[in-house]
Scaffold this active site. Structure first.
Site, short mmCIF file in Angstrom:
data_model
loop_
_atom_site.label_atom_id
_atom_site.label_comp_id
_atom_site.label_asym_id
_atom_site.label_seq_id
_atom_site.Cartn_x
_atom_site.Cartn_y
_atom_site.Cartn_z
N ASP A 183 10.32 -8.94 0.73
CA ASP A 183 9.36 -10.06 0.62
C ASP A 183 8.97 -10.36 -0.83
O ASP A 183 8.85 -11.52 -1.22
CB ASP A 183 8.05 -9.74 1.37
N SER A 192 12.18 7.13 -9.22
CA SER A 192 11.44 5.93 -8.81
C SER A 192 9.95 6.19 -8.63
O SER A 192 9.12 5.37 -9.03
CB SER A 192 12.03 5.32 -7.55
N LEU A 193 9.59 7.33 -8.04
CA LEU A 193 8.16 7.61 -7.91
C LEU A 193 7.54 7.76 -9.30
O LEU A 193 6.42 7.30 -9.56
CB LEU A 193 7.94 8.89 -7.08
N THR A 207 7.27 4.89 0.60
CA THR A 207 6.71 6.07 -0.06
C THR A 207 6.56 7.26 0.88
O THR A 207 6.94 8.38 0.55
CB THR A 207 5.33 5.72 -0.66
N SER A 237 0.82 -1.22 0.00
CA SER A 237 0.00 0.00 0.00
C SER A 237 0.85 1.26 0.00
O SER A 237 0.48 2.27 0.59
CB SER A 237 -0.93 -0.01 1.21
N GLU A 244 18.43 18.07 -8.63
CA GLU A 244 19.08 17.06 -7.79
C GLU A 244 20.28 16.51 -8.54
O GLU A 244 20.44 16.76 -9.74
CB GLU A 244 18.10 15.93 -7.45
N ALA A 278 9.59 9.49 1.26
CA ALA A 278 10.25 10.17 0.13
C ALA A 278 10.23 11.67 0.35
O ALA A 278 9.20 12.24 0.67
CB ALA A 278 9.56 9.80 -1.18
N ALA A 312 2.83 2.48 -5.25
CA ALA A 312 2.53 1.51 -6.31
C ALA A 312 1.21 0.80 -6.02
O ALA A 312 0.34 0.69 -6.89
CB ALA A 312 3.67 0.50 -6.44
N HIS A 367 19.75 2.27 0.31
CA HIS A 367 18.60 3.14 0.02
C HIS A 367 17.60 2.54 -0.95
O HIS A 367 16.41 2.50 -0.69
CB HIS A 367 19.15 4.45 -0.52
N GLY A 391 11.33 14.35 -4.23
CA GLY A 391 10.21 14.60 -5.11
C GLY A 391 10.16 13.65 -6.29
O GLY A 391 10.67 12.54 -6.23
C1 FAD Z 1 13.85 7.95 2.95
C2 FAD Z 1 13.52 7.76 1.50
C3 FAD Z 1 13.45 8.84 0.65
C4 FAD Z 1 13.14 8.67 -0.70
N1 FAD Z 1 13.01 9.77 -1.52
C5 FAD Z 1 12.62 9.61 -2.81
C6 FAD Z 1 12.36 10.72 -3.64
O1 FAD Z 1 12.48 11.86 -3.22
N2 FAD Z 1 11.97 10.48 -4.93
C7 FAD Z 1 11.82 9.23 -5.43
O2 FAD Z 1 11.46 9.07 -6.61
N3 FAD Z 1 12.04 8.15 -4.65
C8 FAD Z 1 12.42 8.31 -3.36
N4 FAD Z 1 12.63 7.22 -2.57
C9 FAD Z 1 12.32 5.89 -3.12
C10 FAD Z 1 10.81 5.74 -3.17
O3 FAD Z 1 10.22 6.32 -2.04
C11 FAD Z 1 10.41 4.27 -3.22
O4 FAD Z 1 11.12 3.62 -4.22
C12 FAD Z 1 8.92 4.16 -3.53
O5 FAD Z 1 8.18 4.89 -2.58
C13 FAD Z 1 8.53 2.70 -3.50
O6 FAD Z 1 7.14 2.62 -3.56
P1 FAD Z 1 6.46 1.20 -3.54
O7 FAD Z 1 5.00 1.43 -3.55
O8 FAD Z 1 7.07 0.36 -4.58
O9 FAD Z 1 6.93 0.57 -2.13
P2 FAD Z 1 6.60 1.03 -0.58
O10 FAD Z 1 6.16 2.44 -0.62
O11 FAD Z 1 7.76 0.68 0.18
O12 FAD Z 1 5.37 0.10 -0.26
C14 FAD Z 1 5.55 -1.29 -0.07
C15 FAD Z 1 4.30 -1.85 0.56
O13 FAD Z 1 4.30 -3.27 0.49
C16 FAD Z 1 3.91 -3.81 1.76
N5 FAD Z 1 4.43 -5.18 1.87
C17 FAD Z 1 5.72 -5.59 1.77
N6 FAD Z 1 5.79 -6.93 1.88
C18 FAD Z 1 4.53 -7.39 2.05
C19 FAD Z 1 3.95 -8.67 2.23
N7 FAD Z 1 4.70 -9.80 2.28
N8 FAD Z 1 2.60 -8.76 2.38
C20 FAD Z 1 1.82 -7.65 2.38
N9 FAD Z 1 2.32 -6.41 2.22
C21 FAD Z 1 3.66 -6.27 2.04
C22 FAD Z 1 4.48 -2.80 2.76
O14 FAD Z 1 3.88 -2.93 4.02
C23 FAD Z 1 4.14 -1.50 2.03
O15 FAD Z 1 2.80 -1.13 2.24
C24 FAD Z 1 12.93 7.38 -1.21
C25 FAD Z 1 13.01 6.28 -0.35
C26 FAD Z 1 13.30 6.45 1.00
C27 FAD Z 1 13.37 5.27 1.90
#
Ligand code: FAD
Length: 514
Positions: free
Chosen positions: A208, A376-377, A42, A12, A112, A45, A15, A336, A48
């Protein structure tokens, strides 16, 4: 009774939520997430989202910067899709209500590292991720076509007759194991940062999705490419906190223990060099001065710029006794972002029919060996849209190009040298042996230990033991990938193979033996 949906979405973060909001228009959607809805990368982040919407920018410039950062391993077609569809996806976010910061009525853009022009949109100053997560959560909660189940850990992807059939999940609310069925499963489980002792990632980032997909028979690629963010706040007793790239983009400079500015000794781009170069420059400087951190200096910037442009960083530091308008910020590099992951095509499809991957868990090919900051976002938005379009078209025959394939082999070692298994032991092992600077004997030692832990680890029964199980397998995939790649490229640096070699301009894929 097994519950039937049209789409099951695992995770959640941006993505999971964005895919759900698109999928709800064509079917019944279930989101399963292992913690509360906003426990994700997320929300953290800061910097931006990159998009070529400025008057001096163009998709072509964004394309060139992304390809340059990717160190020869980006998929050019995937990058073309990313940069050309960016502006439309940003409009979609604006329509959903994400409050991007503006200047004189126009969306504000910042610069950046490794971007040639200002192209980073932000919201709430450095609260971009939080604003996006909140906006999308509110929209998902308001939809009657989306069911959200929190505290549900997905433990298995069901595949029947070659195509995805649903998932099995451990529901901590009822302490029961349940099966959910759907013709489409979208993995949105995020990253792997928690495999390392020092990381910017929150607790959920235990890899995972990679382990689940691998066990289901999906291809896993580029796991050796892990980006270390150069600057995480290091204060004794304070949880690690990211000091965004944008701080350097706005004029922050890096200084060593003696107060000297040093990054121009490592790159003519100084503080705005790509992340791997800045991270290695910092490590070298820490070694030289025998210290465990360096500093970012923003004391020369106007106080108002610091507090309005970086409110989260400013207030977090202040709460912990550090006024960054007058004091240097102590920082270290930290694990990271993982560039590799579950291999997908340009429509987010894996090699298993009906199984898609989106966000950090996926490897679409846009980041190559090193991600350009804030891409990445954007990647999530662009490829989620394509996933749902693909699902609409329901073409189950999508195939992926052939890559060099490897099997994960057991490694045998002297069992007396194996430390007892724990999360801390695993994190230290990966941090020390598979970190910013790598070499063969350390990688082999890590692989043997992980392989032994994998054989001897008891059958998982609860969330911590499932997560540890996933961390071991995901860790093994990372280590073996790093061992195979006998060169240095992008974020993968080996002292025994310090050069980039054209022989290695290829991707390495792991797939379970059947
Ligand atoms: C501190 C920080 C700053 C960042 N800044 C930026 C930025 O400025 N710009 C940018 O583009 N990117 C940035 N990034 C990277 C970016 O935030 C992430 O790559 C992006 O948010 C990933 O989104 P996601 O939805 O793929 O994963 P996440 O947002 O990590 O969501 C993963 C979800 O999956 C769930 N999950 C995991 N395993 C399981 C399971 N087995 N069963 C059920 N649920 C599960 C988790 O609980 C979570 O809800 C940053 C990352 C960090 C850590």
């Amino acid at each position: 009774m097994k519950k039937q949906y049209d789409f099951i979405i695992v995770g959640s973060g941006i993505a999971g939520l964005y895919n759900a909001l698109l999928a709800k228009d064509i079917g019944k959607v279930l989101i399963l997430t292992k913690g509360s809805i906003d426990e994700c990368n997320t929300k953290h982040a800061q910097g931006g989202i990159a998009a070529a919407i400025g008057s001096i920018d163009s998709p072509e410039l964004h394309y060139q910067d992304t390809i340059a950062a990717g160190a020869g391993l980006c998929d050019p077609e995937a990058v073309r899709i990313l940069v050309e569809e960016a502006a439309d996806r940003i409009e979609d976010l604006v329509t959903l209500g994400v409050p991007f910061d503006t200047v004189d009525g126009q969306i504000a853009l910042t610069k950046e590292a490794a971007h040639t022009v200002p192209r980073i949109l932000h919201a709430g100053g450095d609260a971009t991720g939080e604003k996006i997560e909140t906006t999308l959560t509110n929209a998902a909660r308001a939809s009657k076509h989306i069911t959200i189940m929190e505290n549900c850990l997905v433990t298995e992807i069901r595949v029947e007759e070659g195509r995805v059939a649903g998932v099995v999940a451990l529901d901590s609310n009822s302490s029961s194991v349940e099966e959910f069925r759907a013709p489409f499963v979208i993995l949105c489980t995020g990253g792997v940062g928690r495999l390392f002792r020092i990381t910017t990632n929150p607790e959920i980032a235990t890899g995972d999705g990679v382990a689940l997909a691998y066990r289901a028979g999906a291809e896993i690629v580029d796991m050796e490419f892990l980006q270390f963010h150069p600057t995480a706040l290091r204060l004794p007793g304070v949880p690690l906190f990211l000091i965004s790239e944008a701080v350097r983009g706005e004029g922050g400079v890096l200084r060593n223990e003696n107060g000297d500015r040093f990054m121009f000794n490592y790159s003519e781009m100084g503080e705005l060099a790509p992340r791997d170069i800045v991270a290695r420059g910092i490590v070298a400087e820490m070694r030289k001065t025998r210290t465990s951190n360096v500093y970012i200096d923003v004391t020369h910037l106007p106080r108002r710029v610091i507090s309005t442009r970086f409110p989260q960083i400013y207030h977090f530091c202040l709460e912990h006794g550090l006024d960054i308008t007058s004091s240097l910020i102590p920082v270290v590099p930290a694990a990271h972002y993982i560039m590799g992951g579950v291999k997908t095509n340009y429509w987010g499809e894996t090699n298993i029919a009906g199984l898609f991957a989106s966000g950090e868990v996926a490897c679409t090919g846009v980041h190559g060996a090193n991600r350009l900051a804030s891409n990445s976002l954007l990647e999530v938005l662009v490829f989620s849209k394509r996933i749902i379009e693909r699902a609409k078209a329901i073409n189950e025959q999508g195939t992926l190009a052939e890559s060099k394939a490897f099997l994960l082999q057991d490694r045998v070692t002297d069992s007396t040298s194996i430390p007892p298994l724990s999360v801390t032991a695993l994190q230290s092992l990966i941090w020390e042996n598979v970190g910013i600077v790598r070499k063969k004997d350390q990688l082999e030692a890590a692989s043997s230990i992980l392989s032994t832990w994998e054989r001897t680890h008891l059958l998982p029964m609860d969330r911590p033991s499932y997560e540890l199980d996933c961390m071991i397998l995901t860790g093994r995939l990372m280590v073996e990938a790093a061992l195979i790649r006998e060169e240095s490229r992008g974020a993968h640096y080996r002292t025994d193979f310090p050069e980039t070699s054209s022989d290695w301009q290829r991707h390495n894929v792991f797939r379970k033996s059947v």
